[in-house]
Scaffold this motif. Sequence first.
Motif, PDB file in Angstrom:
ATOM      1  N   ARG A 175      18.028  33.851  26.757  1.00  0.00           N
ATOM      2  CA  ARG A 175      17.852  32.976  25.883  1.00  0.00           C
ATOM      3  C   ARG A 175      16.326  32.634  25.961  1.00  0.00           C
ATOM      4  NH1 ARG A 175      21.404  29.072  24.433  1.00  0.00           N
ATOM      5  NH2 ARG A 175      22.392  29.067  26.345  1.00  0.00           N
ATOM      6  N   TYR A 176      15.565  32.485  26.866  1.00  0.00           N
ATOM      7  CA  TYR A 176      14.149  32.198  27.009  1.00  0.00           C
ATOM      8  C   TYR A 176      13.319  33.340  26.195  1.00  0.00           C
ATOM      9  CZ  TYR A 176       9.578  31.722  28.904  1.00  0.00           C
ATOM     10  OH  TYR A 176       8.043  31.935  28.999  1.00  0.00           O
ATOM     11  N   GLU A 177      13.772  34.266  26.563  1.00  0.00           N
ATOM     12  CA  GLU A 177      13.065  35.571  25.933  1.00  0.00           C
ATOM     13  C   GLU A 177      12.842  35.505  24.488  1.00  0.00           C
ATOM     14  OE1 GLU A 177      10.221  38.874  26.470  1.00  0.00           O
ATOM     15  OE2 GLU A 177      11.260  37.257  28.088  1.00  0.00           O
ATOM     16  N   ALA A 178      14.356  35.172  23.805  1.00  0.00           N
ATOM     17  CA  ALA A 178      14.526  35.112  22.318  1.00  0.00           C
ATOM     18  C   ALA A 178      13.432  34.167  21.789  1.00  0.00           C
ATOM     19  CB  ALA A 178      16.016  35.027  21.944  1.00  0.00           C
ATOM     20  N   THR A 179      13.718  32.757  22.580  1.00  0.00           N
ATOM     21  CA  THR A 179      12.933  31.618  22.101  1.00  0.00           C
ATOM     22  C   THR A 179      11.511  31.953  22.084  1.00  0.00           C
ATOM     23  OG1 THR A 179      14.777  30.177  22.813  1.00  0.00           O
ATOM     24  CG2 THR A 179      12.639  29.313  22.327  1.00  0.00           C
ATOM     25  N   LYS A 180      10.975  32.607  23.276  1.00  0.00           N
ATOM     26  CA  LYS A 180       9.555  32.737  23.354  1.00  0.00           C
ATOM     27  C   LYS A 180       9.095  33.797  21.875  1.00  0.00           C
ATOM     28  CE  LYS A 180       8.072  35.711  26.356  1.00  0.00           C
ATOM     29  NZ  LYS A 180       7.829  36.499  27.588  1.00  0.00           N
ATOM     30  N   SER A 210      11.758  27.939  17.040  1.00  0.00           N
ATOM     31  CA  SER A 210      12.495  28.244  18.275  1.00  0.00           C
ATOM     32  C   SER A 210      13.901  28.547  17.429  1.00  0.00           C
ATOM     33  CB  SER A 210      12.626  27.127  19.185  1.00  0.00           C
ATOM     34  OG  SER A 210      12.987  25.849  18.813  1.00  0.00           O
ATOM     35  N   ASP A 211      14.411  28.197  16.564  1.00  0.00           N
ATOM     36  CA  ASP A 211      15.759  28.473  16.071  1.00  0.00           C
ATOM     37  C   ASP A 211      16.205  29.850  16.113  1.00  0.00           C
ATOM     38  OD1 ASP A 211      15.947  25.640  15.619  1.00  0.00           O
ATOM     39  OD2 ASP A 211      15.576  25.982  13.679  1.00  0.00           O
ATOM     40  N   VAL A 212      17.236  30.217  16.755  1.00  0.00           N
ATOM     41  CA  VAL A 212      17.928  31.615  16.846  1.00  0.00           C
ATOM     42  C   VAL A 212      19.251  31.589  16.264  1.00  0.00           C
ATOM     43  CG1 VAL A 212      18.510  33.501  18.268  1.00  0.00           C
ATOM     44  CG2 VAL A 212      16.366  32.200  18.694  1.00  0.00           C
ATOM     45  N   ALA A 213      19.563  32.505  15.512  1.00  0.00           N
ATOM     46  CA  ALA A 213      20.961  32.738  14.921  1.00  0.00           C
ATOM     47  C   ALA A 213      21.614  33.756  15.808  1.00  0.00           C
ATOM     48  CB  ALA A 213      20.780  33.013  13.512  1.00  0.00           C
ATOM     49  N   TRP A 214      22.452  33.688  16.579  1.00  0.00           N
ATOM     50  CA  TRP A 214      22.852  34.684  17.693  1.00  0.00           C
ATOM     51  C   TRP A 214      24.136  35.356  16.897  1.00  0.00           C
ATOM     52  CZ3 TRP A 214      20.061  35.808  21.417  1.00  0.00           C
ATOM     53  CH2 TRP A 214      19.261  34.901  22.164  1.00  0.00           C
ATOM     54  N   VAL A 215      24.123  36.718  17.012  1.00  0.00           N
ATOM     55  CA  VAL A 215      25.241  37.597  16.750  1.00  0.00           C
ATOM     56  C   VAL A 215      26.041  37.554  18.049  1.00  0.00           C
ATOM     57  CG1 VAL A 215      25.755  39.880  16.053  1.00  0.00           C
ATOM     58  CG2 VAL A 215      24.014  38.752  14.959  1.00  0.00           C
ATOM     59  N   ALA A 216      25.461  37.964  18.952  1.00  0.00           N
ATOM     60  CA  ALA A 216      26.149  38.067  20.459  1.00  0.00           C
ATOM     61  C   ALA A 216      24.857  37.322  21.384  1.00  0.00           C
ATOM     62  CB  ALA A 216      26.200  39.409  20.936  1.00  0.00           C
ATOM     63  N   GLY A 217      25.484  36.005  21.675  1.00  0.00           N
ATOM     64  CA  GLY A 217      24.552  35.346  22.405  1.00  0.00           C
ATOM     65  C   GLY A 217      24.786  34.729  23.711  1.00  0.00           C
ATOM     66  N   PHE A 227      14.849  37.523  36.828  1.00  0.00           N
ATOM     67  CA  PHE A 227      15.679  38.431  35.604  1.00  0.00           C
ATOM     68  C   PHE A 227      14.681  39.001  34.721  1.00  0.00           C
ATOM     69  CE2 PHE A 227      18.251  34.997  37.377  1.00  0.00           C
ATOM     70  CZ  PHE A 227      19.674  35.667  37.673  1.00  0.00           C
ATOM     71  N   PRO A 228      14.279  40.155  34.956  1.00  0.00           N
ATOM     72  CA  PRO A 228      13.550  41.104  33.888  1.00  0.00           C
ATOM     73  C   PRO A 228      14.216  41.043  32.625  1.00  0.00           C
ATOM     74  CG  PRO A 228      13.748  42.105  35.881  1.00  0.00           C
ATOM     75  CD  PRO A 228      14.816  41.125  36.034  1.00  0.00           C
ATOM     76  N   ALA A 229      13.508  40.599  31.529  1.00  0.00           N
ATOM     77  CA  ALA A 229      14.040  40.596  30.078  1.00  0.00           C
ATOM     78  C   ALA A 229      13.207  41.126  29.110  1.00  0.00           C
ATOM     79  CB  ALA A 229      14.463  39.073  29.785  1.00  0.00           C
ATOM     80  N   ARG A 230      13.902  42.094  28.385  1.00  0.00           N
ATOM     81  CA  ARG A 230      12.940  42.748  27.498  1.00  0.00           C
ATOM     82  C   ARG A 230      13.461  42.590  26.110  1.00  0.00           C
ATOM     83  NH1 ARG A 230      13.483  45.424  31.604  1.00  0.00           N
ATOM     84  NH2 ARG A 230      15.384  46.854  31.069  1.00  0.00           N
ATOM     85  N   LEU A 231      12.793  42.369  25.068  1.00  0.00           N
ATOM     86  CA  LEU A 231      13.248  42.163  23.765  1.00  0.00           C
ATOM     87  C   LEU A 231      12.705  43.097  22.849  1.00  0.00           C
ATOM     88  CD1 LEU A 231      13.304  38.911  21.702  1.00  0.00           C
ATOM     89  CD2 LEU A 231      12.035  40.801  20.910  1.00  0.00           C
TER      90      LEU A 231
END
Length: 114
Positions: free
Chosen positions: A70-75, A84-91, A37-41
Amino acid sequence: MRNVILCVMGVALLSGCSWAKNVQSSKNRVYFENLYFPARLSTNSDDKQSFTVSVDRIDQGLAPAREAGRYEATKYCVATYGNSDVAWVAGPDAPDSELRIVEGRLQFEGRCDV
């Protein structure tokens, strides 16, 4: 004859470099349930802690596409802030009915929690 052998070896080496580049780029891919799954941040220009993640090929499966996002954000958060903590607005944990799907891409929005 020696020049011909050197030319052939040079061509073989150059083609080998091209092959190695293709193999190396595919080694960097991360698969979810044996699917890619190609993901771009992309980050917010004013606040680098805030980001959006876009995941393609969601027709292959929504659950693994969520994990790819989730992986792309954590990375990103680990590499940039060491956390590695992420506060999601839309997760990725949102119910299916609340997921953002724009032009066939799954989109998440969050902020690295430092």
